[in-house]
Write an enzyme that holds these catalytic residues in place. Structure first.
Site: not given
Ligand code: MSP
Length: 510
Positions: A19, A22, A127, A130, A145, A148, A296, A299
């Site tokens: 999304h 990411h 959590c 997390c 948390c 979440h 934020k 998903k």
């Molecule tokens: N799997 C872990 C990271 C492990 S790194 C060795 C993780 N994954 S995640 O898919 O949940 O998130 C990955 C990244 O996407 C994080 O840096 C998170 O901050 C970013 N984002 C997810 N949603 C976001 C927003 N809405 N806005 C900006 N970035 C956000 O955490």
């Protein structure tokens, strides 16, 4: 010697499809890579997927799917999404790949042999979102948390612990001695204040009765490795560590991360590296959140925007421009369709797109292919001075990760060229045969300025950059030639078709 650097995004959990949240770090990494390549540097860009842990296992179970089949499918979705968006990653790393699994086991064994890992009973609040234990002080007033908005589960079990607490002083001094380690500054301060409380040890195992979807501990087959301990090692393993470690590359590493994973990187990862006798990376660049209706985008909250869908609706590369233009790196920003539409229309359709089509249309009718340097007036020289000023503002923005400032300077140059056209009135010059030379000069200056705009914007808008240069007959590759930005060219072969760079867009009315 050619400058080399290493850029990484987080590895995305495969419990969600890609999304916009990411996309942000992934796009920032891609833009930074293209910027550096343009300047003759070498860059290794890593992204990938984080595929172990409870969240993933639970998600596959709720869908009634074998976990490995499920993770393969979502990982492929991430990879295909980035490919379709033109993300120029060099390594797509998956934590289920065999070499990773072997290296994680090797790291665990090394730390166990060094006495850095011990077995003990633990009780805490976990959590699953997390994938970590939270301390009481991290919870909201209601005991939830904060990320979440769920109550963490109390858990008590015997587990393996990495003796992280003994690195508290070393982490603190590393952060203090390397002011560039955690940026922007307010995140560094957040970690420094976090480190004022005593640091606990890190539980790095999960008993198999709770979780099987993980890397088995090399020294105890009843346990799998905690997902963060496994995933963080990706950055290092991808550089060939331990046996073929590319230390030079590692020393130029920047991790781009979101603020929710700062603690795992600044504290856990730093401690893990120190324990493995590896110097921490050069830089953790911490980004804020994309919010939607005040929350934020995620998903679990169900308020996500899909990057491919948005580009399909509003035009290629527009997401890159929007994300960099609207977010001040390190702070939160709000996503809205209205904001997107306004940004695309103002800066791209009415801005660059309109300028290019206006100048090209004038050139097709009136430009003879060249102009002479000797014919430049003071006003022309003045108009051209703005090129170097824009480039230095552009570079400064990139150096400081203030992409907004770079894009503001670039948009100002677009306006500047538009005003130059308005002032010089080439359509009026075209009607006066006595102004024939002047007309060529004015159009030539416009083309030089458009060349600058097209070359500078390449990292952000690679397609529009190439199409524009092609339309004005500049053959050099903007991917490798930043020098073209300030080139003093006096010949242009303008194409007979005007490229339609950006369409004016409208918010869907539903
Ligand atoms: N799997 C872990 C990271 C492990 S790194 C060795 C993780 N994954 S995640 O898919 O949940 O998130 C990955 C990244 O996407 C994080 O840096 C998170 O901050 C970013 N984002 C997810 N949603 C976001 C927003 N809405 N806005 C900006 N970035 C956000 O955490």
């Amino acid at each position: 010697m050619t400058k080399r650097s290493y850029l990484t995004t987080p590895l995305y959990y495969v419990n969600a499809r890609p999304h916009l949240g990411h996309s942000y770090t992934t796009i920032v990494a891609d833009v930074m890579k293209r910027y550096r390549l343009q300047r003759g540097e070498e860059v290794v860009f890593l992204t990938g997927t984080d595929e172990h842990g409870e969240k993933i296992e639970q998600m596959a179970k709720t869908q009634g799917r074998p976990v490995s089949e499920f993770v393969d499918e979502v990982a492929a979705d991430f990879r295909a999404t980035w490919e379709k968006m033109g993300i120029s990653f060099d390594i797509f790393y998956r934590t289920t790949q065999l070499d990773h699994v072997a290296k994680v086991k090797q790291a665990l064994q090394t730390l166990k042999d060094k006495g850095e890992i011990v077995f003990r009973e633990y009780e805490g609040l976990y959590c699953v979102g997390c994938e970590r234990f939270l301390t009481e002080s991290e919870l909201t007033d209601k005991g939830l948390c904060p990320d979440h908005e769920k109550k963490p589960e109390p858990r008590k079990e015997a587990n393996y612990f990495f003796l992280m607490s003994k690195y508290q002083g070393a982490i603190l001094s590393h952060i203090e001695k390397h002011p560039e380690y955690i940026q922007p500054e307010h995140f560094k301060n957040e970690m420094l204040s976090f480190l004022k409380q005593p640091l606990g040890d890190l539980c790095i195992s999960r008993p198999k009765f709770r979780l099987t979807w993980g890397i088995e501990l090399p020294f105890d087959a009843n346990y799998v490795t905690y997902v963060w301990f496994d995933a963080l090692l990706n950055y290092l393993c991808a550089t060939g560590w331990p046996s073929k470690f590319d230390q030079a590359l590692w020393s130029e590493c920047t991790h781009l991360i979101g603020k929710d994973i700062l603690k795992t990187h600044a504290i856990y990862w730093t401690a893990m590296l120190l324990a493995l006798d590896v110097k921490p990376p050069k830089n953790l660049q911490v980004g804020g959140y994309w919010l939607m209706d005040g929350s934020k985008m995620s998903k679990s909250l169900g308020n996500v925007v899909r990057p491919l869908e948005i580009e399909e609706k509003f035009g290629r590369d527009t997401l890159r421009f929007f994300l960099l233009r609207e977010m001040s790196y390190g702070l939160d920003a709000t996503f809205s369709i209205e904001g997107y539409v306004n940004c695309v229309n103002a800066y791209l359709a009415n801005g660059m797109g309109n300028l290019v089509s206006r100048v090209l249309t004038l050139c097709q009718k009136n430009f003879k292919g060249s102009f002479s340097e000797a014919s430049l007036t003071e006003a022309d020289h003045k108009a051209l001075e703005k090129r170097a000023q824009t480039q230095s503002a552009w570079d400064k923005g990139f150096d400081e990760l203030k992409f907004q400032n770079s894009l503001k300077a670039w948009s100002e140059l677009v306006t500047h060229v538009d005003l130059y056209v308005n002032d010089m009135k080439p359509w009026a010059l075209a009607k006066d045969p006595a102004q024939a030379v002047r007309l060529q000069t004015v159009l030539g200056i416009c083309l030089q300025l458009i060349q600058t705009l097209a070359v500078l914007i390449y990292p952000v808008l690679p397609h529009a950059s190439r199409e524009t240069l092609q339309a004005i007959g500049v053959a050099g590759d903007p991917a490798k030639r930043v020098d073209l930005a300030l080139e003093n060219r006096f010949e242009y072969r303008v194409s007979q078709t005007v490229p339609k760079l950006f369409m004016r867009v409208q918010a869907p009315s539903d």
